[in-house]
Scaffold this motif. Structure first.
Motif, mmCIF file in Angstrom:
data_model
loop_
_atom_site.group_PDB
_atom_site.id
_atom_site.type_symbol
_atom_site.label_atom_id
_atom_site.label_comp_id
_atom_site.label_asym_id
_atom_site.label_seq_id
_atom_site.Cartn_x
_atom_site.Cartn_y
_atom_site.Cartn_z
ATOM 1 N N GLN A 145 0.830 -1.202 0.000
ATOM 2 C CA GLN A 145 0.000 0.000 0.000
ATOM 3 C C GLN A 145 0.868 1.257 0.000
ATOM 4 O O GLN A 145 1.869 1.346 0.704
ATOM 5 N N TYR A 146 0.444 2.209 -0.830
ATOM 6 C CA TYR A 146 1.085 3.523 -0.894
ATOM 7 C C TYR A 146 0.026 4.559 -0.536
ATOM 8 O O TYR A 146 -1.141 4.406 -0.900
ATOM 9 N N GLN A 147 0.433 5.617 0.144
ATOM 10 C CA GLN A 147 -0.509 6.683 0.485
ATOM 11 C C GLN A 147 0.168 8.030 0.332
ATOM 12 O O GLN A 147 1.350 8.189 0.656
ATOM 13 N N LYS A 171 -1.816 -5.444 -14.155
ATOM 14 C CA LYS A 171 -2.036 -5.868 -12.776
ATOM 15 C C LYS A 171 -3.252 -5.152 -12.187
ATOM 16 O O LYS A 171 -3.615 -4.057 -12.616
ATOM 17 N N GLU A 172 -3.875 -5.779 -11.212
ATOM 18 C CA GLU A 172 -4.996 -5.181 -10.496
ATOM 19 C C GLU A 172 -4.464 -4.168 -9.481
ATOM 20 O O GLU A 172 -3.526 -4.455 -8.732
ATOM 21 N N ILE A 173 -5.059 -2.982 -9.480
ATOM 22 C CA ILE A 173 -4.725 -1.992 -8.461
ATOM 23 C C ILE A 173 -6.013 -1.427 -7.891
ATOM 24 O O ILE A 173 -7.072 -1.442 -8.541
ATOM 25 N N GLU A 174 -5.932 -0.938 -6.658
ATOM 26 C CA GLU A 174 -7.089 -0.351 -5.990
ATOM 27 C C GLU A 174 -6.745 1.066 -5.555
ATOM 28 O O GLU A 174 -5.693 1.294 -4.958
ATOM 29 N N ILE A 175 -7.640 2.003 -5.866
ATOM 30 C CA ILE A 175 -7.462 3.404 -5.494
ATOM 31 C C ILE A 175 -8.564 3.779 -4.510
ATOM 32 O O ILE A 175 -9.751 3.569 -4.798
#
Length: 264
Positions: A2-4, A37-41
């Motif tokens: 996770q990046y924030q 790739k799957e990413i979530e925002i």
């Protein structure tokens, strides 16, 4: 993982294809490595890029108060013909405006959704073209200040578009063209005070390749205010947009000042 952080426009590096990076305060993310790739925002909140307060973003990453007070978003940014620093006249902050306006500027033709005319500081070539999703670009004139670039753009807007149709750009439906031929038509159209700056001997066409696995047939824009959580497979990056397998596209620059988490 996770990046924030607070979204700002993606940083780019010229290459074949162009390399994209999301840069946060304590980390950065290579977007090219996320292709297929799957990413979530996830939307977390707001932070003004100017005052850093947790206030709702109004435009261009700025809160309402900063948008109408900061020199960084004066009207001359979008309308360079309104520049007045060359006359010693301030819009909001003369010192800032002199640094930004009194430097070499390029007026160019670029192929994105169609042939368009645009203005950029010379130091922003080719970044400006990348941000607009142009596949080709050619410099027309190089002038010493933003005002001269602005009046040149105004003259050419009667013959070329000055805005990118983001849908057509992302679908990559622009017809091929000969930018050198188009440039040859421009010399007679530019203002008299700019003619000495015409690039008569330079006909270099800049080619730009984007990391796109598949262009979408239809596009739908992701708005984090309306859809605070989104998940999908990344299939391309062009301009300042992320392109997903289902046709959803996310304008990173249009969401500057939004605090997000990104799960990869």
């Amino acid at each position: 993982m996770q990046y924030q952080g607070v979204l700002t426009k993606m940083q780019t590096e010229i290459g074949n294809p162009i390399q994209y990076y999301l840069v946060f305060e304590d980390s950065f993310l290579s977007i090219n490595q996320l292709l297929n790739k799957e990413i979530e925002i996830n939307f977390v909140g707001y932070q003004c890029l100017n005052c850093s307060k947790k206030k709702k973003i109004f435009r261009q990453g700025f809160c309402y108060d900063c948008f109408y007070s900061s020199a960084a978003v004066g009207d001359w940014i979008m309308r360079p013909e309104l520049s007045t620093a060359h006359l010693g006249i301030a819009d909001r902050d003369l010192e800032y405006e002199q640094k930004a306006q009194l430097q070499p500027h390029i007026v160019y033709l670029a192929l994105s959704s169609e042939i368009k005319v645009g203005v950029t500081r010379k130091t922003q070539v080719p970044t400006r073209w990348i941000d607009q999703g142009a596949t080709q670009a050619i410099a027309v004139v190089e002038v010493p200040n933003r005002y001269l670039a602005g009046i040149t753009e105004v003259a050419l807007k009667n013959h070329y578009a000055d805005k990118t149709n983001w849908r057509k750009m992302l679908q990559c439906t622009a017809e091929s063209c000969d930018l050198i031929l188009e440039k040859s038509k421009v010399e007679s159209l530019i203002p008299v005070e700019v003619k000495d700056y015409f690039y008569s001997q330079k006909n270099d066409v800049f080619e730009l390749k984007y990391p796109v696995l598949k262009y979408p047939a239809k596009v739908a824009s992701l708005n984090l205010d309306k859809t605070p959580t989104f998940q999908g497979k990344l299939t391309g990056i062009k301009g300042q947009y992320l392109i997903f397998e289902n046709g959803t596209v996310f304008n990173v620059r249009g969401s500057e000042g939004y605090i997000v988490t990104i799960n990869v």
